[in-house]
Design a protein around this motif. Structure first.
Motif, PDB file in Angstrom:
ATOM      1  N   SER A  94       0.782  -1.118   0.073  1.00 31.04           N
ATOM      2  CA  SER A  94      -0.030  -0.006   0.024  1.00 31.04           C
ATOM      3  C   SER A  94       0.974   1.233   0.059  1.00 31.04           C
ATOM      4  O   SER A  94       2.177   1.250   0.294  1.00 31.04           O
ATOM      5  CB  SER A  94      -1.081  -0.017   1.060  1.00 31.04           C
TER       6      SER A  94
ATOM      7  N   LYS B  92       2.552   4.755   1.095  1.00 32.72           N
ATOM      8  CA  LYS B  92       2.800   5.270   2.486  1.00 32.72           C
ATOM      9  C   LYS B  92       3.053   6.389   2.379  1.00 32.72           C
ATOM     10  O   LYS B  92       2.718   7.144   1.440  1.00 32.72           O
ATOM     11  CB  LYS B  92       4.093   4.410   2.953  1.00 32.72           C
ATOM     12  N   ASN B  93       3.187   7.351   3.783  1.00 35.89           N
ATOM     13  CA  ASN B  93       3.360   8.694   3.986  1.00 35.89           C
ATOM     14  C   ASN B  93       4.540   8.982   4.563  1.00 35.89           C
ATOM     15  O   ASN B  93       4.650   8.512   5.733  1.00 35.89           O
ATOM     16  CB  ASN B  93       2.205   9.334   4.566  1.00 35.89           C
ATOM     17  N   GLN B  94       5.658   9.563   4.075  1.00 34.32           N
ATOM     18  CA  GLN B  94       6.925   9.825   4.585  1.00 34.32           C
ATOM     19  C   GLN B  94       6.868  11.035   5.603  1.00 34.32           C
ATOM     20  O   GLN B  94       7.619  11.009   6.469  1.00 34.32           O
ATOM     21  CB  GLN B  94       7.955  10.104   3.383  1.00 34.32           C
TER      22      GLN B  94
ATOM     23  N   PHE C 234      11.986   4.670   1.408  1.00 34.47           N
ATOM     24  CA  PHE C 234      10.828   4.280   0.838  1.00 34.47           C
ATOM     25  C   PHE C 234      10.762   3.592  -0.374  1.00 34.47           C
ATOM     26  O   PHE C 234      10.506   2.595  -0.782  1.00 34.47           O
ATOM     27  CB  PHE C 234       9.470   5.197   1.059  1.00 34.47           C
TER      28      PHE C 234
ATOM     29  N   ASP D 213       4.850  -5.862   4.221  1.00 31.32           N
ATOM     30  CA  ASP D 213       5.628  -4.314   4.211  1.00 31.32           C
ATOM     31  C   ASP D 213       7.044  -4.599   5.345  1.00 31.32           C
ATOM     32  O   ASP D 213       6.867  -5.269   6.288  1.00 31.32           O
ATOM     33  CB  ASP D 213       4.543  -3.539   5.210  1.00 31.32           C
TER      34      ASP D 213
ATOM     35  N   GLU E 117       7.867  -4.350   8.923  1.00 27.94           N
ATOM     36  CA  GLU E 117       7.319  -2.947   9.429  1.00 27.94           C
ATOM     37  C   GLU E 117       6.743  -3.239  10.672  1.00 27.94           C
ATOM     38  O   GLU E 117       6.687  -2.194  11.629  1.00 27.94           O
ATOM     39  CB  GLU E 117       6.251  -2.516   8.183  1.00 27.94           C
TER      40      GLU E 117
ATOM     41  N   TYR F 127       7.643   2.858  11.025  1.00 31.54           N
ATOM     42  CA  TYR F 127       7.940   3.978  10.590  1.00 31.54           C
ATOM     43  C   TYR F 127       7.497   5.158  11.629  1.00 31.54           C
ATOM     44  O   TYR F 127       6.314   5.065  12.090  1.00 31.54           O
ATOM     45  CB  TYR F 127       7.267   4.319   9.296  1.00 31.54           C
TER      46      TYR F 127
ATOM     47  N   SER G 295       5.446   8.375  -2.065  1.00 29.62           N
ATOM     48  CA  SER G 295       5.355   8.206  -0.487  1.00 29.62           C
ATOM     49  C   SER G 295       4.992   9.603   0.186  1.00 29.62           C
ATOM     50  O   SER G 295       5.275   9.764   1.111  1.00 29.62           O
ATOM     51  CB  SER G 295       6.710   7.895  -0.063  1.00 29.62           C
TER      52      SER G 295
END
Length: 312
Positions: free
Chosen positions: A72, A74-76, A85, A104, A149, A154, A279
């Motif tokens: 999926s 992701k958001n950094q 990423f 992940d 993950e 993260y 990301s």
């Protein structure tokens, strides 16, 4: 709003721009917050290039996102960790391509622990201040693996932790380190090789030639590829094929994951594109993805194409 309206008039609907989570940032703030310092792409020796086998013609389109090898979006967050990423997205794909369960993997391990250096090219991995996937592959090979993950989540980009720089952080190549950090939230306190994914071992890495036809054949054969480009004008992107008239083909500031390609039909012609996983979260762009013009080296998208090689 005025700038977005001007962009939409200029691109005449071929690329659409809109208010998003980054619209309240100045261009300077956007570059300093979301992107990495602009650097020229290292030039790899010929021995490093993957020998791409070309057979027949390219299909009109190809997409790994519907084949169970892309995790999926992701958001950094508000730090320059895109390089990690991009690295992890490639390795996730390589692992799944071997018939393993799509998993992940830990981006935070790479951000916290990787300080790999390439003095010959004046490059290094610098945690929240940027890095290079080709160096990150080398770190994972050296350390012996990567945690999932779920075991090493993260947190550095969303305020969930304040890790200290990776051991060996190089101020000369990376600049000043973060002014404050917590040792108990850093690599030496969190890394546990006993939690590495069993059997997932990076043995090498390869670069792909700049020829975009060869890149397309390599993408189909190898799986999702790590790429980097000049994203300085991507701030207001909403949908469509990204093809800005003024972007650098040599100075790169953002790393992403190439997952497919296709063509948009226009009057009397077709417009080829790459499909890219970003990301910046699933609410940005085309559900977290964007498309960029294919075939003309747009914004340097073809200059830093790499992949990890896993043990079989």
């Amino acid at each position: 709003m005025d700038e977005i309206e001007q962009l939409n008039r200029k691109f005449q609907g071929k690329t659409e721009f809109a208010i998003n989570a980054y619209a309240d940032m100045s261009p300077k703030e956007f570059r300093e917050t979301m992107l990495m310092p602009r650097r020229a792409a290292p030039v790899f020796e010929k021995e490093r290039l993957f020998n791409v086998e070309v057979k027949g013609y390219l299909p009109q389109s190809f997409d790994w996102t519907d084949k169970g090898v892309v995790t999926s979006v992701k958001n950094q967050g508000t730090v320059g960790t895109c390089w990690a990423f991009s690295t992890i997205g490639n390795i996730e794909g390589q692992w799944a391509m071997q018939g393993n369960i799509l998993t992940d993997l830990s981006v935070e391990q790479v951000v916290d622990c990787d300080s790999t250096k390439d003095p010959a090219n004046d490059r290094a991995d610098c945690g929240v201040f940027g890095g290079w996937p080709y160096l990150a592959y080398q770190y994972i090979k050296k350390v012996g693996g990567i945690e999932p993950e779920v075991r090493y989540p993260y947190c550095s980009g969303n305020g969930g932790c304040y890790p200290c720089p990776a051991p060996g952080y190089n101020k000369t190549l990376c600049g000043p380190a973060v002014p404050s950090c917590l040792k108990n939230e850093s690599c030496h306190a969190k890394l546990d090789p006993g939690k590495f994914i069993a059997g997932l071992n990076v043995t090498d890495w390869k670069a792909i030639d700049k020829n975009e036809t060869l890149i397309a054949f390599a993408l189909m054969k190898l799986g999702p590829l790590s790429v980097a480009f000049d994203a300085s004008l991507l701030q207001f992107y909403h949908k469509g094929i990204y093809d800005p008239p003024l972007c650098s083909k040599t100075e790169l500031d953002h790393a992403v994951l190439m997952v497919g390609f296709g063509e948009d039909k226009e009057l009397f012609k077709e417009k080829p594109y790459w499909k890219i996983k970003n990301s910046w979260g699933s609410k940005w762009g085309e559900s977290g993805y964007f498309r960029i013009l294919r075939g003309k080296g747009t914004c340097g998208i073809n200059t830093q194409v790499t992949t990890a090689v896993l043990a079989t």
